[in-house]
Design a protein around this motif. Structure first.
Motif, mmCIF file in Angstrom:
data_model
loop_
_atom_site.group_PDB
_atom_site.id
_atom_site.type_symbol
_atom_site.label_atom_id
_atom_site.label_comp_id
_atom_site.label_asym_id
_atom_site.label_seq_id
_atom_site.Cartn_x
_atom_site.Cartn_y
_atom_site.Cartn_z
ATOM 1 N N ILE A 84 0.820 -1.213 0.000
ATOM 2 C CA ILE A 84 0.000 0.000 0.000
ATOM 3 C C ILE A 84 0.854 1.262 0.000
ATOM 4 C CG2 ILE A 84 -1.684 1.318 1.358
ATOM 5 C CD1 ILE A 84 -2.811 -1.342 2.333
ATOM 6 N N VAL A 85 2.051 1.172 0.593
ATOM 7 C CA VAL A 85 2.910 2.354 0.744
ATOM 8 C C VAL A 85 3.129 3.115 -0.560
ATOM 9 C CG1 VAL A 85 5.297 3.071 1.213
ATOM 10 C CG2 VAL A 85 4.069 1.665 2.861
ATOM 11 N N PRO A 86 3.442 2.448 -1.691
ATOM 12 C CA PRO A 86 3.662 3.204 -2.934
ATOM 13 C C PRO A 86 2.439 4.022 -3.356
ATOM 14 C CG PRO A 86 4.494 0.968 -3.156
ATOM 15 C CD PRO A 86 3.721 1.011 -1.883
ATOM 16 N N PHE A 87 1.241 3.457 -3.160
ATOM 17 C CA PHE A 87 0.031 4.173 -3.539
ATOM 18 C C PHE A 87 -0.210 5.373 -2.621
ATOM 19 C CE2 PHE A 87 -0.611 -0.160 -5.086
ATOM 20 C CZ PHE A 87 -0.951 0.089 -6.409
ATOM 21 N N VAL A 88 0.054 5.179 -1.322
ATOM 22 C CA VAL A 88 -0.087 6.287 -0.378
ATOM 23 C C VAL A 88 0.912 7.388 -0.717
ATOM 24 C CG1 VAL A 88 0.110 6.980 2.035
ATOM 25 C CG2 VAL A 88 -0.956 4.793 1.453
ATOM 26 N N ALA A 89 2.143 6.975 -1.032
ATOM 27 C CA ALA A 89 3.176 7.954 -1.386
ATOM 28 C C ALA A 89 2.790 8.718 -2.652
ATOM 29 C CB ALA A 89 4.515 7.243 -1.583
ATOM 30 N N LEU A 90 2.277 7.992 -3.652
ATOM 31 C CA LEU A 90 1.860 8.640 -4.896
ATOM 32 C C LEU A 90 0.715 9.614 -4.642
ATOM 33 C CD1 LEU A 90 1.966 8.966 -7.948
ATOM 34 C CD2 LEU A 90 0.493 6.945 -8.159
ATOM 35 N N GLU A 91 -0.225 9.215 -3.798
ATOM 36 C CA GLU A 91 -1.356 10.089 -3.474
ATOM 37 C C GLU A 91 -0.864 11.373 -2.806
ATOM 38 O OE1 GLU A 91 -5.417 11.175 -3.303
ATOM 39 O OE2 GLU A 91 -4.436 9.501 -4.351
ATOM 40 N N LEU A 92 0.100 11.237 -1.893
ATOM 41 C CA LEU A 92 0.641 12.409 -1.201
ATOM 42 C C LEU A 92 1.399 13.320 -2.161
ATOM 43 C CD1 LEU A 92 1.900 10.744 2.109
ATOM 44 C CD2 LEU A 92 -0.091 12.235 1.826
ATOM 45 N N VAL A 93 2.150 12.713 -3.087
ATOM 46 C CA VAL A 93 2.892 13.514 -4.071
ATOM 47 C C VAL A 93 1.928 14.280 -4.968
ATOM 48 C CG1 VAL A 93 4.394 13.386 -6.098
ATOM 49 C CG2 VAL A 93 4.945 12.057 -4.056
ATOM 50 N N LEU A 94 0.889 13.590 -5.449
ATOM 51 C CA LEU A 94 -0.103 14.248 -6.308
ATOM 52 C C LEU A 94 -0.813 15.366 -5.561
ATOM 53 C CD1 LEU A 94 -1.678 11.128 -8.079
ATOM 54 C CD2 LEU A 94 -0.080 12.780 -9.060
ATOM 55 N N TRP A 95 -1.079 15.117 -4.282
ATOM 56 C CA TRP A 95 -1.727 16.144 -3.463
ATOM 57 C C TRP A 95 -0.804 17.341 -3.276
ATOM 58 C CZ3 TRP A 95 -0.783 18.441 1.308
ATOM 59 C CH2 TRP A 95 -1.851 19.163 1.857
ATOM 60 N N GLY A 96 0.481 17.063 -3.007
ATOM 61 C CA GLY A 96 1.434 18.149 -2.807
ATOM 62 C C GLY A 96 1.654 18.981 -4.058
ATOM 63 N N LEU A 97 1.619 18.323 -5.229
ATOM 64 C CA LEU A 97 1.806 19.033 -6.499
ATOM 65 C C LEU A 97 0.496 19.582 -7.056
ATOM 66 C CD1 LEU A 97 4.289 16.551 -8.247
ATOM 67 C CD2 LEU A 97 4.843 18.715 -7.111
ATOM 68 N N ASP A 98 -0.607 19.278 -6.363
ATOM 69 C CA ASP A 98 -1.947 19.704 -6.799
ATOM 70 C C ASP A 98 -2.239 19.209 -8.218
ATOM 71 O OD1 ASP A 98 -4.422 20.833 -6.524
ATOM 72 O OD2 ASP A 98 -3.805 22.825 -7.189
ATOM 73 N N VAL A 99 -2.005 17.918 -8.416
ATOM 74 C CA VAL A 99 -2.241 17.277 -9.707
ATOM 75 C C VAL A 99 -3.406 16.298 -9.567
ATOM 76 C CG1 VAL A 99 -1.256 15.746 -11.468
ATOM 77 C CG2 VAL A 99 0.166 17.496 -10.386
ATOM 78 N N ALA A 100 -4.216 16.194 -10.631
ATOM 79 C CA ALA A 100 -5.340 15.248 -10.682
ATOM 80 C C ALA A 100 -6.324 15.482 -9.540
ATOM 81 C CB ALA A 100 -4.837 13.804 -10.669
ATOM 82 N N ASP A 101 -6.723 16.731 -9.375
ATOM 83 C CA ASP A 101 -7.689 17.077 -8.334
ATOM 84 C C ASP A 101 -9.062 16.506 -8.709
ATOM 85 O OD1 ASP A 101 -9.323 18.150 -6.446
ATOM 86 O OD2 ASP A 101 -8.700 20.228 -6.737
ATOM 87 N N PRO A 102 -9.646 15.621 -7.886
ATOM 88 C CA PRO A 102 -10.946 15.027 -8.223
ATOM 89 C C PRO A 102 -12.049 16.057 -8.416
ATOM 90 C CG PRO A 102 -9.917 13.834 -6.416
ATOM 91 C CD PRO A 102 -9.107 15.079 -6.634
#
Length: 354
Positions: free
Chosen positions: A35-53
């Motif tokens: 699960i860690v890679p997905f959590v990390a990817l989610e945090l990176v996307l959130w930090g970069l403000d990418v793919a905002d639902p």
């Protein structure tokens, strides 16, 4: 059992227990590492403000009861229509802080409220706001259009709950034209199990899932979504008519659900002590033939041939302005099939001309 055997068995049992605990811990660690890679990817996307639902289209077409119609824009100090709902609703905004002398109203409904086939600027919500502003000199009127294309009362319920939090002085609901359309077109998503619906809604709120959806559909994040005016009504699609068959039990169910939806809206507005106006939508049955007609059950091939001949004769007599003869022909068709909607409409039109 000798003391030596007892000690050996106890030691073996203890080792087995430790082994089982280790296996459980190992499995949990393995799941965590997966699960860690997905959590990390989610945090990176959130930090970069990418793919905002919130900036993507709503895959549940408004049946996600946790999704909001309006989102906060702190920079401009307003609420704005959420991008995810932009396919169905026009762009609307109103102040975060309601003016002391303000009068705020929300109009909810389907495409009639939305202003279809024109824009929200020509809808009755706009005219209502202008009229109120003229009659209430000195008050700042905010008339907010919450009309959604193909929206029926079921999907309007959560919107009523939402707008009641925005300090409305009046809520107007004009709905009733899309009840059967919505129940047929969105049967699968509307009938989802509550647990499955919740899990799907939570998944769609993740940036990772949003990015995957864009990639799978080959969407360009920089390409703006289609304008809501481009959204086709489900009935306009060729397959739309095929899903409509005569079904009295289903019809009764939809009507009952419509009544219940209105009752819930009334209850919520009463609890919030906000006036509610229910608008009875007009229907031009006189000038609009049925979208679809269906023969009665048990109509034989011979009867259908006679029915068609009577209808054709009625059409010819109508074209020749011989309405008495046309009426006779249409009544002959009605005797063969009194459940065909087009026959009833032809009869009414002919009687109207006599």
């Amino acid at each position: 059992m000798s003391p030596e055997e007892f000690l050996m068995e106890a030691s073996s049992t203890q080792m087995t227990g430790r082994s089982q605990r280790r296996r459980r811990i190992f499995r949990l660690l393995a799941m965590g590492m997966a699960i860690v890679p997905f959590v990390a990817l989610e945090l990176v996307l959130w930090g970069l403000d990418v793919a905002d639902p919130s900036q993507a289209d709503d895959p549940s077409s408004g049946f996600n009861r946790s999704g909001r119609l309006f989102e906060v824009d702190k920079r401009d100090g307003v609420y704005r229509t959420a991008t995810a709902r932009g396919l169905f609703f026009g762009d609307q905004e109103f102040l975060l802080e309601k003016p002391e002398n303000g009068f705020r109203l929300f109009c909810l409904g389907g495409s009639t409220v939305r202003g279809r086939p024109y824009t929200t600027e020509s809808s009755f919500t706009r005219w209502l706001g202008l009229e109120l502003a003229e009659r209430t000199q000195g008050r700042e009127v905010e008339a907010v259009n919450c009309g959604g294309l193909s929206y029926a009362s079921y999907r309007l319920g959560p919107i009523v709950s939402e707008v009641l939090a925005y300090q409305p002085d009046l809520v107007v609901v004009a709905t009733g034209h899309n009840e059967f359309l919505e129940d047929r077109s969105y049967k699968n998503v509307k009938g989802r199990n509550a647990v499955i619906a919740w899990l799907e809604d939570q998944a769609m709120s993740l940036r990772t899932v949003t990015m995957c959806r864009r990639w799978m559909s080959q969407e360009d994040p920089d390409t703006p979504e289609k304008d809501s005016a481009e959204v086709e009504a489900r009935l306009d699609q060729q397959s739309g008519y095929a899903s409509y068959q005569r079904d009295q039990a289903w019809q009764d169910k939809v009507v009952a659900q419509y009544g219940r939806s209105l009752e819930l809206m009334i209850e919520e507005c009463r609890k919030a002590k906000v006036p509610l106006v229910l608008v009875r939508l007009g229907s031009n049955l006189r000038d609009c033939p049925p979208f679809k007609s269906q023969h009665r059950d048990g109509l034989s091939a011979e009867e259908r041939t006679k029915w068609q001949a009577a209808m054709d004769l009625g059409a010819r007599e109508t074209a020749a302005l011989r309405f008495e003869a046309a009426l006779t022909a249409f009544r002959r068709a009605e005797e063969l099939d009194d459940q065909h909607a087009l026959v009833a409409w032809r009869l009414a039109r002919t009687l109207d001309r006599l």
